[in-house]
Design an enzyme around this catalytic site. Sequence first.
Site, PDB file in Angstrom:
ATOM      1  N   THR A 191      -2.598  14.679  83.027  1.00 41.72           N
ATOM      2  CA  THR A 191      -1.679  13.479  83.477  1.00 41.72           C
ATOM      3  C   THR A 191      -1.835  12.866  84.509  1.00 41.72           C
ATOM      4  O   THR A 191      -1.115  11.820  85.084  1.00 41.72           O
ATOM      5  CB  THR A 191      -0.332  13.997  83.347  1.00 41.72           C
ATOM      6  OG1 THR A 191      -0.318  15.082  84.350  1.00 41.72           O
ATOM      7  CG2 THR A 191       0.039  14.742  81.920  1.00 41.72           C
ATOM      8  N   LYS A 192      -2.867  13.385  85.332  1.00 36.55           N
ATOM      9  CA  LYS A 192      -3.019  12.819  86.667  1.00 36.55           C
ATOM     10  C   LYS A 192      -3.721  11.442  86.789  1.00 36.55           C
ATOM     11  O   LYS A 192      -3.974  10.717  85.598  1.00 36.55           O
ATOM     12  CB  LYS A 192      -3.836  13.701  87.430  1.00 36.55           C
ATOM     13  CG  LYS A 192      -3.205  15.092  87.808  1.00 36.55           C
ATOM     14  CD  LYS A 192      -1.949  14.924  88.826  1.00 36.55           C
ATOM     15  CE  LYS A 192      -0.934  16.162  88.625  1.00 36.55           C
ATOM     16  NZ  LYS A 192      -1.182  17.369  89.010  1.00 36.55           N
TER      17      LYS A 192
END
Length: 390
Positions: A191-192
Site C-alpha cells: 500500500t505504500k
Amino acid sequence: MSVPFALPDIGEREIAEVVDTLRSLWITTGPKARLFEERFAKAVGGSHAVAVNSCTAALHLALEALGVETGDRVYMSPYTFAATAEVVRYLGATPVFVDIEPETLNIDLAKLADRLADDSRLFPGRAKAVMPVHIAGVPVEMNAVWDLARKYDLAVVEDAAHAFPAERDRITVGWMPEDIRGAVCFSFYATKTITTGEGGMLVSRDPHLADRARGMSLHGLSRAAWSRYEAGGSWRYDIMAPGFKYNLTDVAAAMGLIQLDRAEEMRTRRQRIASKYQQAFHHRVELRLPSVPASTTSAWHLYVVRAENQVARDSLIAHLTEEEVGSSVHFIPLHLHSYYRDTYGYEPDEFPVATAEFQKAVSLPIYSSMTEPQVDRVIDVVSSWSGVAG
Ligand SMILES: *Cc1c(COP(=O)(O)O)cnc(C)c1O
C-alpha cells in the site's frame, strides 16, 4: 460504485520487468537489486543503499549497526505503526514515547527536547537514538532533530515508510548531514507510495553502517560472501555474526525499478487528489483537513481528516463503510496496545495529544490508480455525511 481504501499502481512496464527477471532465471538478490539500490540512493541524495525485504528489516538493521543494545533508550512518538517500536525491542532496548503535535501528527520536538534534558539526568548515557516518523508523507523538521542529536550524541534512524518522495526545507527525505550517525528507512509494502509487494530500503551516508547492514541482512556473512553475486565471487564465506535473512529478491527489485521511475508521476497524481479533497471539504467545519507546512513537498501517502470527536469519527467511518468507500485509521497509538501498556504501564492520557488525535482520525482513499469517478464518489459520500453522530 465501491472505492477500495488502497490499491497498488502496477502497469505493463512493471509486469514486463518482472517477466524479464523470471526469464533471466536470476530470481533472488542479484543485478536488479543492485541497480535498484544505486538508483534509489541517487533519487534521495544518499550515498549507500541496502535493499531489504521490508522497512521493518531496514529499521532493525540500522539500529543493530548503530550498536543499540539492552538498556538503551530510543525516542519516538507512539503515533506510528508497530514496526517502529518492535525493532527496538528486538535489541532489548526501550522505546521511549514522546507525544505528537496535533497539526502534522509528527513527534513534538519541544517535548522531545524536554524529555532528553530530563533523561540526561535520570538515565545518564542511555539515550542512544531518535526515530522520527514522517507521518502521511510530511517530513519532521530534521534540522531541529539533528541539533538535538548533536547535543545529546544520538544516532538518527528515520522511519520514512510514508515519505518517498518527500522534501522539507529543501532537504530530501533520505539525505543526512555528514556529522550525523544514522540511516533512513523506506517501505515498499503493497500500500505504500512505491511498492515491490514487500520490500524496503536502508539509506545511509556511512559506508561502515551500510556494510554491516548488508552483511547482517544475509546471515551475518562476510563481504566476500555477498560479493559473490558480482563477478569474481568465490565459494568461501565467513560468518561474522548471527545475522538475519532480510535480502530483497530480484523479482521484487524489478518491480521497484519501474515504480521508482514512476514515483514522481504517482506523487503528482496523489497531490491532485489531495487538492481536490481540500477544495471539496474546506467548508466543512466538522472536519479538520490535513495541512502541509511551508517549504514542504508531502509524499501524500495518507489523507487523514480529523472529526470533532470519537463519536463523530466513528459515525463518519460507519457512513463510508455503508456507502462502500474504504477507510482506515492511522494510527492506534502504541501506548494503547496491550503489549506496551502491560510492559511499560502506560495510561491513555500519558500522551494526550496522540490519544485525542487518534480518536478523531480517519484516512480517506488516496492512491495514484484511483479513477476520477472514484475520487468524486469519495467526495460525494463524505459530503452526504451529516457531520454528527447517529
Ligand atoms: C508500513 C510501515 C512500516 C513497515 O513497513 P514494512 O515494509 O511493512 O516493514 C513502518 N513504519 C510505518 C510508519 C509504516 O507505515
